[in-house]
Write an enzyme that holds these catalytic residues in place. Sequence first.
Site, mmCIF file in Angstrom:
data_model
loop_
_atom_site.group_PDB
_atom_site.id
_atom_site.type_symbol
_atom_site.label_atom_id
_atom_site.label_comp_id
_atom_site.label_asym_id
_atom_site.label_seq_id
_atom_site.Cartn_x
_atom_site.Cartn_y
_atom_site.Cartn_z
ATOM 1 N N HIS A 101 0.936 1.640 -6.964
ATOM 2 C CA HIS A 101 1.812 1.046 -5.946
ATOM 3 C C HIS A 101 3.288 1.354 -6.273
ATOM 4 C CE1 HIS A 101 3.533 -1.945 -3.258
ATOM 5 N NE2 HIS A 101 2.359 -2.329 -2.858
ATOM 6 N N GLU A 126 2.538 5.152 -1.970
ATOM 7 C CA GLU A 126 1.537 4.691 -2.931
ATOM 8 C C GLU A 126 0.261 5.531 -2.826
ATOM 9 O OE1 GLU A 126 0.993 0.698 -1.528
ATOM 10 O OE2 GLU A 126 3.136 0.471 -1.161
HETATM 11 O O1 TA6 Z 1 1.165 -1.660 -0.270
HETATM 12 C C1 TA6 Z 1 1.715 -2.351 0.825
HETATM 13 C C2 TA6 Z 1 1.315 -3.814 0.724
HETATM 14 O O2 TA6 Z 1 -0.077 -3.968 0.819
HETATM 15 C C3 TA6 Z 1 2.059 -4.586 1.802
HETATM 16 O O3 TA6 Z 1 1.179 -5.046 2.801
HETATM 17 C C4 TA6 Z 1 2.710 -5.727 1.020
HETATM 18 O O4 TA6 Z 1 1.836 -6.830 0.926
HETATM 19 C C5 TA6 Z 1 2.928 -5.036 -0.323
HETATM 20 O O5 TA6 Z 1 1.722 -4.346 -0.549
HETATM 21 C C6 TA6 Z 1 3.338 -5.931 -1.458
HETATM 22 O O6 TA6 Z 1 2.279 -6.767 -1.823
HETATM 23 P P1 TA6 Z 1 2.578 -7.878 -2.975
HETATM 24 O O7 TA6 Z 1 1.262 -8.573 -3.202
HETATM 25 O O8 TA6 Z 1 3.049 -7.121 -4.183
HETATM 26 O O9 TA6 Z 1 3.666 -8.749 -2.438
#
Ligand code: TA6
Length: 284
Positions: free
Chosen positions: A157, A259
């Site tokens: 991520h 990501e």
């Molecule tokens: O990767 C994108 C995502 O899934 C978004 O939907 C948002 O939720 C982001 O990840 C961040 O997630 P987190 O649990 O780290 O706040």
Amino acid sequence: MPVSHQSNKVVLTHPSGASAEVYLYGATLTSWKVANKERIFVSEKAILDGSKAIRGGIPLVFPVFGKGKAPHVTAALPQHGFARISQWKLLISSDDANTVTAEFGLDHTLISEENRKLWPFDFSLVYTVKLAAETIETKLRVHNVGDKSFDFNALLHTYFLIPDASRVKVVGLSGIDYVDKVLATTVRQEGDIILEGEVDSVYANVKSDVQIPYVAEEGGVQVHLKGLSDVVVWNPWVGKAAAMADFGDDEFHKMICVEAGQVAEFIALAAGGSWEGSQVLSLL
Ligand code: TA6
């Protein structure tokens, strides 16, 4: 010293001056400096004490992307799984003339009892960070060390630090159908992605490199996928930024998440099986 192991993080330093930092909490890479510039975004409000996933860097998503959905066994796990909120161990480090490498490990004996109960499979993860003069590779290996098969998502991520959201674009996803989680629909990507509002898009079956060129100035980064075929692009923009306590209200201008992972489908791993996927980040 090519690899220095401090109490809560590991610092890799390449003879060229490139460097990286990885917190043992979540094995979260929080810095990649190359050509004297930081390329990874970490929020000024990120919590680094191990009480919450680090807001920025490269959080590791395993065994589920997002929130699992009943009746899948991941339904009760924390969002994005437990890998990014568990304490990993430094396994080995090494260096040669060209690269500095550190390997981190997490297995079913190291996660919380609660997560162990929620996801009762015997597993071992090995996360490798390989730093070269102008590139960095982050590779995740998943081993099923039990007698039951399991399925999982895995995703790197990555939060990239950018000059400004208005001066970057994402190139390499044109023509690919994606799930637009903001509009709750599936559409085909036409051309490059520019940031003009919240973006939360999941692209499956990506077959080429994804580039984030800076506009109006030199530079940018490239993501090369190895053994991974899905890409998520995310920027919370002003609304979602304001809703995150560990994210500055105006920080959405300085980051974009691109990501690399396997999130469109779960990967099935038989007992005794292994899987690996990695990304190689480089400069444009
Ligand atoms: O990767 C994108 C995502 O899934 C978004 O939907 C948002 O939720 C982001 O990840 C961040 O997630 P987190 O649990 O780290 O706040």
